[in-house]
Design an enzyme around this catalytic site. Structure first.
Site: not given
Length: 274
Positions: A165, A178, A182
Site C-alpha cells: 500500500s 496497518y 505494509k
C-alpha cells in the site's frame, strides 16, 4: 476469392498483434488471494485475460462462487477456478496450493493480496489483539503462503507479487499499525528476492494508492476525506481496482524478467518514499 485491401490487411495485422500482446501469460497458472472483489478480483480478471489459468480465493464460499461464475463467463470454465482460503490458517494455505495443482497441474504466479485492518485510531491506542491480527495476516501469513508455494514455483521459475500500500511509504491517518505492516511487506519483498533468486523465482511488490474498494471505503466514502486525498494526487482522482491489475500482469510476465526485489507504486502520483 475475397481480396483484402491495405486498410483491411492492416486491421487484421493489428488484431493479430493485439491478441498476441494480451495473451502474454498463456500457459501459466496463477493464485490470487482475497480475489473475489476489489483489487484482487481485478488482478484475477486481468491475469486470465492475458492468458493465465487463475485460482481465486477468499474466506467465504458464496463470494468464491460468485467471483468464479463471473470470471468463467468472461474467460471460460477451463481458465478459472476457486477455493475457500483463510490465509491465516495453515490448513487453508495448504489446501489452496493442493487444489491449484490438482486443477491446473502447476504454479507460476502467486499474488498475495489478502490483508486486514480491524481498527481505526491512534497507534498507541490500538489494542494488542488488533496488532496481532494485522501482522498475522498481512505479514506472517504472506510469508508462510510463499513457503507453501515455493517447491512448485521453483519448478517453473515463478513469480511472487505482494500487494502492499501507499501507506507503507506515507502512513495513512488513523491506520498506523496497518501502514507499518505494509512497510514490512517491502522488507519481506527484498529479503525473499535475495533468497529465492538462485531458484529463478522473482519477488516483487505492488503499492496501490487510494483505490475505491469496499476495503478502503472508510477513506473515501466521506466526501471531505475523499477531497483531501484527491488534493494530494497529481492525477486528481482516486484509483479504481483495474488501475492496479496491469502492473501485476507486467510483473508476472517476461517483460519484467530482469526485475526482482522492486516495488511498483500505482498511486496517481501520491508521494511514495520512505
Amino acid at each position: 476469392m475475397l481480396r483484402l485491401g491495405p486498410v483491411s490487411l492492416a486491421a487484421v495485422s493489428l488484431r493479430t498483434m493485439s491478441s498476441q500482446v494480451t495473451r502474454k501469460l498463456e500457459g501459466r497458472v496463477a493464485i490470487v488471494t482475497a480475489s473475489t472483489e476489489g483489487i484482487g478480483y481485478a488482478i484475477a480478471d486481468r491475469l486470465a485475460r492475458d492468458g493465465a489459468k487463475v485460482m481465486v480465493s477468499s474466506r467465504k464460499q458464496a463470494n468464491v462462487d460468485k467471483a468464479v461464475e463471473s470470471l468463467q463467463k468472461q474467460h471460460g470454465t477451463e481458465s478459472v477456478s476457486g477455493v475457500i482460503c483463510h490465509v491465516g490458517k495453515d490448513e487453508d494455505r495448504k489446501r489452496l496450493i493442493k487444489e491449484t495443482l490438482e486443477r491446473f497441474g502447476m504454479l507460476h504466479i502467486l499474488v498475495s493480496n489478502a490483508a486486514v485492518n480491524p481498527t481505526f485510531g491512534p497507534t498507541l491506542e490500538t489494542p494488542e489483539s488488533a496488532w496481532d491480527k494485522i501482522f498475522d495476516i498481512n505479514i506472517k501469513s504472506a510469508a508462510f503462503l510463499v513457503k507453501e508455494a515455493y517447491p512448485h514455483l521453483k519448478k517453473t521459475g515463478g513469480n511472487v507479487i505482494f500487494v502492499s500500500s501507499i501507506g507503507g511509504f506515507t502512513p495513512l491517518n488513523l491506520l498506523g499499525p496497518y501502514s507499518i505492516s505494509k512497510t514490512a511487506l517491502f522488507g519481506l519483498t527484498k529479503v525473499l528476492a535475495d533468497e529465492l533468486a538462485p531458484d529463478n523465482i522473482r519477488v516483487n511488490c505492488l503499492a496501490p494508492g487510494i483505490i475505491k474498494t469496499k476495503f478502503s471505503s472508510a477513506l473515501w466514502q466521506n466526501e471531505a476525506a475523499a477531497a483531501e486525498f484527491v488534493n494530494q494526487i497529481p492525477i486528481k482522482r482516486l484509483g479504481e481496482p483495474d488501475d492496479c491489475s496491469g502492473a501485476v500482469s507486467f510483473l508476472s510476465s517476461d517483460d519484467a524478467k530482469y526485475m526482482t526485489g522492486e516495488t511498483i507504486v500505482v498511486s496517481g502520483g501520491m508521494k511514495s518514499r520512505l
